[in-house]
Design a protein around this motif. Structure first.
Motif, PDB file in Angstrom:
ATOM      1  N   ARG A 135       3.549   5.069 -19.343  1.00 19.99           N
ATOM      2  CA  ARG A 135       2.445   5.798 -18.708  1.00 19.99           C
ATOM      3  C   ARG A 135       1.869   5.057 -17.498  1.00 19.99           C
ATOM      4  NH1 ARG A 135       1.693   6.051 -24.277  1.00 19.99           N
ATOM      5  NH2 ARG A 135       1.502   8.151 -25.188  1.00 19.99           N
ATOM      6  N   ALA A 136       2.532   3.977 -17.034  1.00 21.82           N
ATOM      7  CA  ALA A 136       1.953   3.176 -15.954  1.00 21.82           C
ATOM      8  C   ALA A 136       3.035   2.651 -15.016  1.00 21.82           C
ATOM      9  CB  ALA A 136       1.155   2.006 -16.526  1.00 21.82           C
ATOM     10  N   TYR A 137       2.651   2.480 -13.762  1.00 22.62           N
ATOM     11  CA  TYR A 137       3.436   1.738 -12.784  1.00 22.62           C
ATOM     12  C   TYR A 137       2.687   0.443 -12.487  1.00 22.62           C
ATOM     13  CZ  TYR A 137       5.886   6.169 -11.843  1.00 22.62           C
ATOM     14  OH  TYR A 137       6.611   7.317 -11.969  1.00 22.62           O
ATOM     15  N   MET A 190       1.689   7.491  -6.640  1.00 25.60           N
ATOM     16  CA  MET A 190       0.543   8.251  -7.126  1.00 25.60           C
ATOM     17  C   MET A 190       0.916   9.725  -7.273  1.00 25.60           C
ATOM     18  SD  MET A 190      -2.433   6.320  -4.898  1.00 25.60           S
ATOM     19  CE  MET A 190      -3.800   7.063  -5.783  1.00 25.60           C
ATOM     20  N   GLY A 191       0.120  10.436  -8.058  1.00 20.99           N
ATOM     21  CA  GLY A 191       0.382  11.855  -8.255  1.00 20.99           C
ATOM     22  C   GLY A 191       1.526  12.145  -9.206  1.00 20.99           C
ATOM     23  N   ARG A 192       1.895  11.146 -10.022  1.00 22.85           N
ATOM     24  CA  ARG A 192       3.018  11.339 -10.941  1.00 22.85           C
ATOM     25  C   ARG A 192       2.580  11.350 -12.406  1.00 22.85           C
ATOM     26  NH1 ARG A 192       7.958   7.543  -8.598  1.00 22.85           N
ATOM     27  NH2 ARG A 192       7.685   7.999  -6.370  1.00 22.85           N
ATOM     28  N   THR A 234       0.812  -1.226   0.000  1.00 26.99           N
ATOM     29  CA  THR A 234       0.000   0.000   0.000  1.00 26.99           C
ATOM     30  C   THR A 234       0.839   1.267   0.000  1.00 26.99           C
ATOM     31  OG1 THR A 234      -1.763  -1.209   1.120  1.00 26.99           O
ATOM     32  CG2 THR A 234      -1.927   1.191   1.095  1.00 26.99           C
ATOM     33  N   PRO A 235       1.816   1.424   0.917  1.00 27.19           N
ATOM     34  CA  PRO A 235       2.617   2.661   0.881  1.00 27.19           C
ATOM     35  C   PRO A 235       3.445   2.811  -0.387  1.00 27.19           C
ATOM     36  CG  PRO A 235       3.476   1.115   2.522  1.00 27.19           C
ATOM     37  CD  PRO A 235       2.160   0.585   2.079  1.00 27.19           C
ATOM     38  N   ILE A 289      -5.348   7.298 -11.256  1.00 27.72           N
ATOM     39  CA  ILE A 289      -6.153   6.177 -11.733  1.00 27.72           C
ATOM     40  C   ILE A 289      -5.510   4.874 -11.267  1.00 27.72           C
ATOM     41  CG2 ILE A 289      -7.114   4.984 -13.740  1.00 27.72           C
ATOM     42  CD1 ILE A 289      -6.894   7.604 -15.288  1.00 27.72           C
ATOM     43  N   ILE A 290      -6.299   4.039 -10.599  1.00 28.56           N
ATOM     44  CA  ILE A 290      -5.843   2.713 -10.173  1.00 28.56           C
ATOM     45  C   ILE A 290      -6.685   1.683 -10.919  1.00 28.56           C
ATOM     46  CG2 ILE A 290      -5.507   1.133  -8.244  1.00 28.56           C
ATOM     47  CD1 ILE A 290      -5.528   3.602  -6.401  1.00 28.56           C
TER      48      ILE A 290
END
Length: 387
Positions: free
Chosen positions: A134-136, A22-24, A15-16, A113-114
């Motif tokens: 464009r994704a992690y 996020m926010g990138r 989770t962390p 977006i998750i």
């Protein structure tokens, strides 16, 4: 295992890491088996946004999946409205989901977006190319020893007493939180209703009778080398068919493979043998209908090896680090795991009982700077808290 913390949420080490990414201006893609906790994590992160900026979209609902088809940016903007943090659950249900996510993140990089998916076969094939750069990506597994210890507040000694149960029933959240009287029934239902049926959807109709037989054969070979040729002969199918089905089972998060380290580059490249492990031992045992107590089993060492491989995988995932993992087989000698990180080799042998470890001479000659260690129940927790 009785849950004495019914109102307490299990803290997942992933989770962390996801929160930090996020926010990138990129999409978060969260893979993993069904019932492992992906939706729980996604909803937890969603709840951290202001209420008016949250949107949860369940793509198991056909209407939602249809609304997210990439017909136009304007249509997608109407679906998301004023939301800034969006969860797209079971995203693989959406036709051309990769293009949908690309349209949204390219035009609205401020969005969080998750997207979750229970099959890397489905989801990865639909998002990889459109979302390049464009994704992690993250993969959620069943619970780790660290997460179980934290949730229940156990000491190391208390946690060690759970090893027989975890080797028998696995560590899916729903199983860990289920009392012993119901856990056997629950893991059988989980294996049948989710793991087996989801995997069955991936194979051709004419070959569906092969899947349960192949799963059982792989389950009986944990801790051993699996030869695609021998499996092909056993089931009367081509080697390529066996390899394709094993790949599908891997993409459905049932199993994973580890390649051999033979001591030569040519040998490593030419060797088609692999060790196959199950992401969850409860699933493995349920698939072969073998849920008897550990002290009555002949496969304790094989279970322990699979268990340690899983826990080490979770360890590196929690640190967001990539490590090469192999096993050693050469000149009749073996080591269960060889990790390679920054060209440094570290070897391990797994045994349910403590014993003297003799490092293979050829391994020592080939990798003179490598160290080898025996991992058993008394020292596994120390192993999982250090690199």
């Amino acid at each position: 295992m009785e849950d004495k913390n019914k109102t307490k949420m299990i803290e997942r080490t992933l989770t962390p890491l996801i929160r930090d990414h996020m926010g990138r201006g990129r999409v978060i893609v969260l893979y993993g088996p069904r019932r492992v906790g992906k939706t729980t994590i996604a909803r937890e992160l969603l709840a951290e946004a202001p209420e008016q900026e949250r949107l949860y979209l369940n793509c198991d609902e056909m209407v939602t999946a249809d609304a997210l088809k990439p017909t136009s940016l304007a249509a997608l903007e109407r679906v998301i409205g004023q939301a800034k943090r969006i969860v797209i659950d079971e995203a693989q249900r959406v036709e051309n989901i990769g293009l949908t996510l690309k349209l949204l993140i390219d035009n609205h990089p401020e969005l969080d977006i998750i997207a979750t998916g229970s099959s890397s076969f489905d989801l990865a094939g639909k998002v990889k190319e459109p979302l390049t750069g464009r994704a992690y990506e993250f993969m959620l597994t069943p619970l780790s020893l660290t997460e179980i210890k934290s949730y229940f507040g156990y000491s190391d000694l208390q946690l060690q007493t759970l090893f027989p149960r975890l080797l028998r029933l696995g560590s899916y959240p729903g199983i860990v939180l289920t009392d012993d009287n119901r856990a056997d029934e629950e893991i059988i239902a989980l294996a049948d209703n989710y793991v087996y049926k989801d995997s069955l959807e991936l194979v051709e109709l004419r070959q569906r009778q092969l899947l349960p037989r192949l799963l059982q054969a792989l389950a009986l070979q944990i801790g051993q080398e699996a030869s695609y040729h021998e499996l092909g002969v056993t089931f009367g199918v081509k080697v390529e068919t066996i390899e394709r089905y094993i790949t599908l089972l891997e993409m459905a998060f049932v199993i994973y493979r580890v390649s051999a380290l033979t001591g030569t580059v040519k040998g490593n490249l030419s060797n088609r043998k692999r060790k196959v492990y199950f992401y969850d031992l409860g699933i493995r045992n349920a698939l072969i209908q073998s849920l008897q107590p550990l002290d009555l089993r002949a496969d304790k060492d094989a279970l322990w090896e699979n268990f340690c491989m899983n826990e080490r995988l979770k360890y590196w995932q929690s640190r967001d680090e990539r490590v090469q993992r192999h096993y050693w087989r050469s000149l009749g000698s073996k080591l269960d795991l060889v990790e390679v990180k920054n060209d440094i080799y570290q070897a391990y042998e797994f045994s349910y009982t403590d014993k003297k470890l003799t490092t293979p001479k050829y391994f020592t000659d080939t990798y003179p700077d490598a160290e080898a260690q025996l991992i058993h129940p008394a020292n596994v927790l120390q192993w999982l808290v250090r690199p």
